[in-house]
Design a protein around this motif. Structure first.
Motif, PDB file in Angstrom:
ATOM      1  N   LEU B 194       0.605  -1.105  -0.264  1.00  0.00           N
ATOM      2  CA  LEU B 194      -0.228   0.020   0.162  1.00  0.00           C
ATOM      3  C   LEU B 194       0.939   1.349   0.015  1.00  0.00           C
ATOM      4  N   LYS B 195       0.492   2.243  -0.662  1.00  0.00           N
ATOM      5  CA  LYS B 195       1.279   3.543  -0.637  1.00  0.00           C
ATOM      6  C   LYS B 195       1.298   4.183   0.696  1.00  0.00           C
ATOM      7  N   GLU B 196      -0.084   4.200   1.203  1.00  0.00           N
ATOM      8  CA  GLU B 196      -0.204   4.822   2.249  1.00  0.00           C
ATOM      9  C   GLU B 196      -1.246   3.957   3.123  1.00  0.00           C
ATOM     10  N   ILE B 197      -0.991   4.061   4.609  1.00  0.00           N
ATOM     11  CA  ILE B 197      -2.217   3.434   5.342  1.00  0.00           C
ATOM     12  C   ILE B 197      -2.929   4.648   6.212  1.00  0.00           C
ATOM     13  N   PRO B 198      -4.354   4.496   6.188  1.00  0.00           N
ATOM     14  CA  PRO B 198      -4.999   5.611   6.574  1.00  0.00           C
ATOM     15  C   PRO B 198      -4.832   5.967   7.841  1.00  0.00           C
ATOM     16  N   ASP B 199      -4.838   7.428   8.038  1.00  0.00           N
ATOM     17  CA  ASP B 199      -4.745   8.035   9.355  1.00  0.00           C
ATOM     18  C   ASP B 199      -5.678   7.130  10.436  1.00  0.00           C
ATOM     19  N   HIS B 200      -4.845   7.205  11.757  1.00  0.00           N
ATOM     20  CA  HIS B 200      -5.650   6.719  12.873  1.00  0.00           C
ATOM     21  C   HIS B 200      -5.792   5.179  12.843  1.00  0.00           C
ATOM     22  N   THR B 201      -5.137   4.375  11.925  1.00  0.00           N
ATOM     23  CA  THR B 201      -5.625   2.975  11.921  1.00  0.00           C
ATOM     24  C   THR B 201      -4.672   2.343  12.962  1.00  0.00           C
ATOM     25  N   GLU B 256     -15.209   6.627  24.507  1.00  0.00           N
ATOM     26  CA  GLU B 256     -14.299   7.285  25.545  1.00  0.00           C
ATOM     27  C   GLU B 256     -14.199   6.036  26.847  1.00  0.00           C
ATOM     28  N   ARG B 257     -15.334   5.259  26.897  1.00  0.00           N
ATOM     29  CA  ARG B 257     -15.247   4.265  28.014  1.00  0.00           C
ATOM     30  C   ARG B 257     -14.227   3.280  27.611  1.00  0.00           C
ATOM     31  N   TYR B 258     -14.344   2.871  26.514  1.00  0.00           N
ATOM     32  CA  TYR B 258     -13.315   1.594  26.065  1.00  0.00           C
ATOM     33  C   TYR B 258     -11.897   1.961  25.453  1.00  0.00           C
ATOM     34  N   ASP B 259     -11.826   3.243  25.483  1.00  0.00           N
ATOM     35  CA  ASP B 259     -10.577   3.981  25.331  1.00  0.00           C
ATOM     36  C   ASP B 259     -10.203   3.570  23.503  1.00  0.00           C
ATOM     37  N   LEU B 260     -11.146   3.636  22.592  1.00  0.00           N
ATOM     38  CA  LEU B 260     -11.039   3.323  21.325  1.00  0.00           C
ATOM     39  C   LEU B 260     -10.287   4.273  20.370  1.00  0.00           C
ATOM     40  N   VAL B 261      -9.681   4.089  19.374  1.00  0.00           N
ATOM     41  CA  VAL B 261      -9.040   4.916  18.537  1.00  0.00           C
ATOM     42  C   VAL B 261      -9.944   4.861  17.110  1.00  0.00           C
ATOM     43  N   THR B 262     -10.235   3.579  16.618  1.00  0.00           N
ATOM     44  CA  THR B 262     -11.093   3.447  15.546  1.00  0.00           C
ATOM     45  C   THR B 262     -11.995   2.238  15.806  1.00  0.00           C
ATOM     46  N   ILE B 278     -11.534   8.265  16.259  1.00  0.00           N
ATOM     47  CA  ILE B 278     -11.762   8.914  17.567  1.00  0.00           C
ATOM     48  C   ILE B 278     -11.793  10.396  17.339  1.00  0.00           C
ATOM     49  N   ASP B 279     -11.149  10.934  16.146  1.00  0.00           N
ATOM     50  CA  ASP B 279     -11.176  12.377  15.928  1.00  0.00           C
ATOM     51  C   ASP B 279     -12.396  12.925  15.627  1.00  0.00           C
ATOM     52  N   ALA B 280     -13.531  12.374  15.225  1.00  0.00           N
ATOM     53  CA  ALA B 280     -15.193  12.303  14.811  1.00  0.00           C
ATOM     54  C   ALA B 280     -15.472  12.507  16.238  1.00  0.00           C
ATOM     55  N   MET B 281     -15.328  11.534  17.016  1.00  0.00           N
ATOM     56  CA  MET B 281     -16.156  11.109  18.120  1.00  0.00           C
ATOM     57  C   MET B 281     -15.698  12.355  19.108  1.00  0.00           C
ATOM     58  N   VAL B 282     -14.335  12.799  19.116  1.00  0.00           N
ATOM     59  CA  VAL B 282     -13.740  14.104  20.004  1.00  0.00           C
ATOM     60  C   VAL B 282     -14.859  15.267  19.580  1.00  0.00           C
ATOM     61  N   ASP B 283     -14.982  15.418  18.253  1.00  0.00           N
ATOM     62  CA  ASP B 283     -15.843  16.640  17.748  1.00  0.00           C
ATOM     63  C   ASP B 283     -17.137  16.573  18.710  1.00  0.00           C
ATOM     64  N   VAL B 284     -17.758  15.149  18.400  1.00  0.00           N
ATOM     65  CA  VAL B 284     -19.045  14.881  19.081  1.00  0.00           C
ATOM     66  C   VAL B 284     -19.163  15.140  20.338  1.00  0.00           C
ATOM     67  N   ILE B 285     -18.154  14.977  21.239  1.00  0.00           N
ATOM     68  CA  ILE B 285     -18.184  15.232  22.741  1.00  0.00           C
ATOM     69  C   ILE B 285     -17.927  16.680  23.061  1.00  0.00           C
ATOM     70  N   ARG B 286     -17.203  17.392  22.020  1.00  0.00           N
ATOM     71  CA  ARG B 286     -16.878  18.927  22.584  1.00  0.00           C
ATOM     72  C   ARG B 286     -18.196  19.644  22.018  1.00  0.00           C
ATOM     73  N   GLU B 287     -19.017  19.103  20.878  1.00  0.00           N
ATOM     74  CA  GLU B 287     -20.068  19.741  20.337  1.00  0.00           C
ATOM     75  C   GLU B 287     -21.374  19.408  21.273  1.00  0.00           C
ATOM     76  N   ALA B 288     -21.520  18.394  21.971  1.00  0.00           N
ATOM     77  CA  ALA B 288     -22.402  17.949  23.133  1.00  0.00           C
ATOM     78  C   ALA B 288     -22.114  19.155  24.234  1.00  0.00           C
ATOM     79  N   GLY B 289     -20.993  19.412  24.732  1.00  0.00           N
ATOM     80  CA  GLY B 289     -20.790  20.178  25.755  1.00  0.00           C
ATOM     81  C   GLY B 289     -21.277  21.724  25.358  1.00  0.00           C
TER      82      GLY B 289
END
Lengths: 480, 480
Positions: B194-201, B256-262, B278-289
């Motif tokens: 593969l030329k590249e492995i996706p972010d966060h994999t 958050e509970r299970y410390d997941l990255v993907t 996780i980056d999409a989930m972080v947005d969800v957590i921040r936006e909820a607040g």
């Protein structure tokens, strides 16, 4: 955790909780029967059922993730919480204590004796111990520190030396470090010799002989590049590095902005001393949102929903007292104009409208500005422009809503002058709210205080007293 | 991004912003001069300086991370924002549009023509396009969809089919899938091709021939295990999997509970269809607040701090109007007792205290309960217990604070009966606040409404009108 199974609905937190509650209910039912009934035969039967129930509960708990047990503990009243906590295997106590909220952790630790706490602590890493340390009794902490190796003790102490809102307090020491003058093949072989790679490891830290961080090697790059190449050719020379004294909120924002999973922490000389992971940053982001919501709602800190009445009273006392003082001041402002109110009693009915709208509008301004501050969006250059905008919004709202209410007051009391005074007072109070809504958070910030904390109480106090004063003052001038 | 360099202070967001503002200021200064002065010679000189300035600004922007440019755009007034936006290379437009807030994205898109938007969109993945799609003019979206490959189009459409608060809207398609019957060695070789492995994999998804997810292989395990072993021996059979129709808030809590990255997203049959990071989930957590803070503060949505006055007025209008209606109702409650107030004008001065403390206390209860709901901590079994506790807290506060204020009222107005009425009214209003503080969020939840939304306004309305009614009613009964 759910099994990968087609179509199976995900086991949710609520269902774990419901299951444990059901088992607890059955458990209590049997206990209740045993108390009421007599005789050897009954005792034996109940004892059996009792033990079956406990065993089932135990099985249920053993298979749950520590975070889920923490959630169940938080969701149960004190006595049930204690029953469940006693069923948790002692080698899991430590990780669960790290997961529960501060208030619940306190309630759990209060019921544990020293050997239990020591056993729980033994399962934890240095950075985790440091998190727990502040909640431990001093003698327990002392004994605990004695038992650690010198390296562990140093790490715990260095982590404890930092403030809660500094990166140093949140970093861990689970780093995989490599040298830059070896090939990727060597790195792969080195990793294979490790029994385990720490959680979240998305990059390896490249250090030289002096432990100076010279770069990072993302694991993704390690995997796609030719194993014959050297680390130095492949690694990234620049990276997001942090210092232990950095502010955690800004660091969490950087994690969010640059989509980081882990990042190295270096000291003033550039030496690698620790690692930050996204899960710690997620907690920071969530807690920042919660702290704001709590302080806005008038709570001092997160409350255990099953705290005793007395504990809850104490948690809410401060804000009620502040509110009482400001309400009293507003009441004295009205007291100044009792003569006018006696002559024109309509003033008493209308004055809360002026005060209320001012408070609402001021809080809107403050919410927006506090948020912009939190996002670092306000520069000194933009402050004046913001003030102009807020005053503009206030003027429009004052003329329109003040006008509407003025007309209603006129129709209601048949007094056009009263309507005019109402409109004028609302407009002035909205302008006051807008001005103070910009000035208060900016002032708090200049005094190095958190602009979110207390600014809502201050604006409400000002628009209440100010609103009463403006309205009753204008009425006294023009109507009495 | 900062360079790894010993002792070098980290370049902060604010310093990027300050630098761009300084360059913009110089740029405008020169433009101003050029307008005021005449003559060929001057023109040429100014033109040169002008171009130098622009070039410097361009360089500054080119080296910034898209998220940092987004931040600068959010922090600049409209015209400056537009100047900077015009300097951004068009191949970066897309990623920056994804980073800015909704309000700012709207303001940027409003100034772009169709070819510019299409060029920006071409740089994006299907899931990113879907995020942007709702803000695009319909004809642009149509043209854009025409240009996509069939597979891309299908992905955009499937991502757009889900609601904003469903997992399907947040998943991406950057997955690395492997088969379970191959050796780790084969997997390593496959990755290298593969030329590249996706972010966060952080894990590879194991699927069978039908694309059914049979497990996951954490990259960490791939690295430490013997390459001769088979994927099936090493992979985890169970994993946290999600479905596209799952609620994003609960999913973010699971991350958050299970410390997941993907985590993999599977359809009803268990087929792998996407991935959450996780980056999409972080947005969800921040936006909820943020959403909670905004609605508590009386804002409909996140406001561009440099929005026009008119736009801001519209954003705040709804809540002001609601507040006006409730204030008006409270005013009419007072109107009922105008006769009593005329006879005993002290009532007018004291009544806001009763109403204010009730509102404050009710908001404390609601804040605590809404938070417990958000954390899934309240079960039907605990509702009654909570109500009892809140009533207990209210009673204690009522007797103590109500007593204090009662004594103060007595001393102030020399009327012991007035003091007693004050204490009694405060206690009753606090009990009302506690009762409603539990019942309102529970009721909203039962009606499937967000308990955070509007409950603060409702409780304040009730404790205002209720407080006036209780206090003035009691006073009319016992004092007049």
């Amino acid at each position: 955790m759910t099994e990968v199974e087609a179509g199976k609905p995900q086991t949710t937190l609520q269902s774990h909780l419901a299951r444990v509650e059901e088992l607890l209910r059955r458990h209590r039912l049997v206990e209740g029967l045993a108390h009421r009934q007599e005789g050897l035969h009954h005792d034996l039967v109940e004892n059996l059922v009792h033990r079956q129930n406990l065993a089932e509960l135990q099985r249920e708990i053993d298979q749950l993730h520590p975070a889920d047990i923490a959630h169940i503990l938080e969701s149960l009243p004190q006595e049930d919480r204690q029953s469940i906590w006693n069923l948790v295997k002692s080698d899991r106590d430590g990780e669960i204590l790290l997961e529960v909220s501060d208030a619940v952790r306190e309630s759990l630790l209060a019921e544990m004796d020293t050997p239990e706490i020591l056993a729980a602590a033994e399962q934890l890493d240095a950075d985790e111990l440091a998190d727990l340390a502040e909640d431990l009794p001093e003698d327990v902490l002392y004994t605990l520190m004695q038992r650690l190796t010198a390296e562990q003790r140093e790490r715990v102490q260095s982590a404890m030396a930092w403030e809660e809102d500094q990166v140093g307090a949140l970093m861990d020491f689970d780093m995989v470090t490599i040298r830059e003058d070896v090939s990727l093949e060597v790195v792969l072989r080195y990793l294979r010799r490790l029994k385990e790679i720490p959680d979240h490891t998305d990059k390896l830290f490249v250090v030289n002989g002096d432990n100076l961080l010279t770069g990072v090697l993302p694991v993704r790059w390690l995997l796609v590049n030719d194993p014959a190449r050297n680390v130095s050719e492949v690694m990234a020379a620049d990276a997001n590095t942090f210092h232990p004294e950095d502010d955690v909120t800004e660091t969490a924002q950087a994690f969010e902005r640059y989509d980081l999973v882990t990042a190295p922490v270096v000291d003033g000389e550039g030496k690698l001393i620790g690692r930050l992971t996204i899960d710690a940053m997620v907690d920071v982001i969530r807690e920042a949102g919660e702290a704001e919501a709590l302080s806005r709602g008038g709570l001092r800190e997160g409350e255990d929903i099953f705290a005793s009445v007395w504990r809850s009273v104490r948690n809410r006392w401060l804000w009620l007292a502040v509110n009482l003082v400001t309400a009293f001041i507003a009441s004295r402002v009205i007291g100044l104009f009792e003569g006018s109110i006696e002559k024109l009693v309509a003033l008493a009915a209308l004055m809360p409208i002026v005060a209320g709208i001012g408070g609402n509008s001021g809080n809107q301004t403050i919410t927006m500005i506090v948020r912009a501050f939190a996002l670092d969006q306000i520069s000194p250059a933009s402050a004046k422009r913001l003030l102009r905008k807020e005053l503009g919004v206030a003027l429009i709202n004052g003329v329109i809503w003040g006008g509407v209410i003025g007309i209603v007051a006129w129709l209601l009391y048949g007094n056009p002058a009263l309507g005019l005074v109402m409109t004028l007072a609302m407009t002035l109070n909205l302008l006051l709210a807008a001005f103070m809504g910009v000035v208060i958070p900016m002032g708090l910030l200049r005094m190095d205080r958190d602009p979110a904390m207390g600014s809502s109480v201050m604006i409400t106090a000002l628009t209440d007293s100010g609103g009463f004063f403006i309205f009753l003052g204008l009425a006294t001038l023009f109507l009495i």
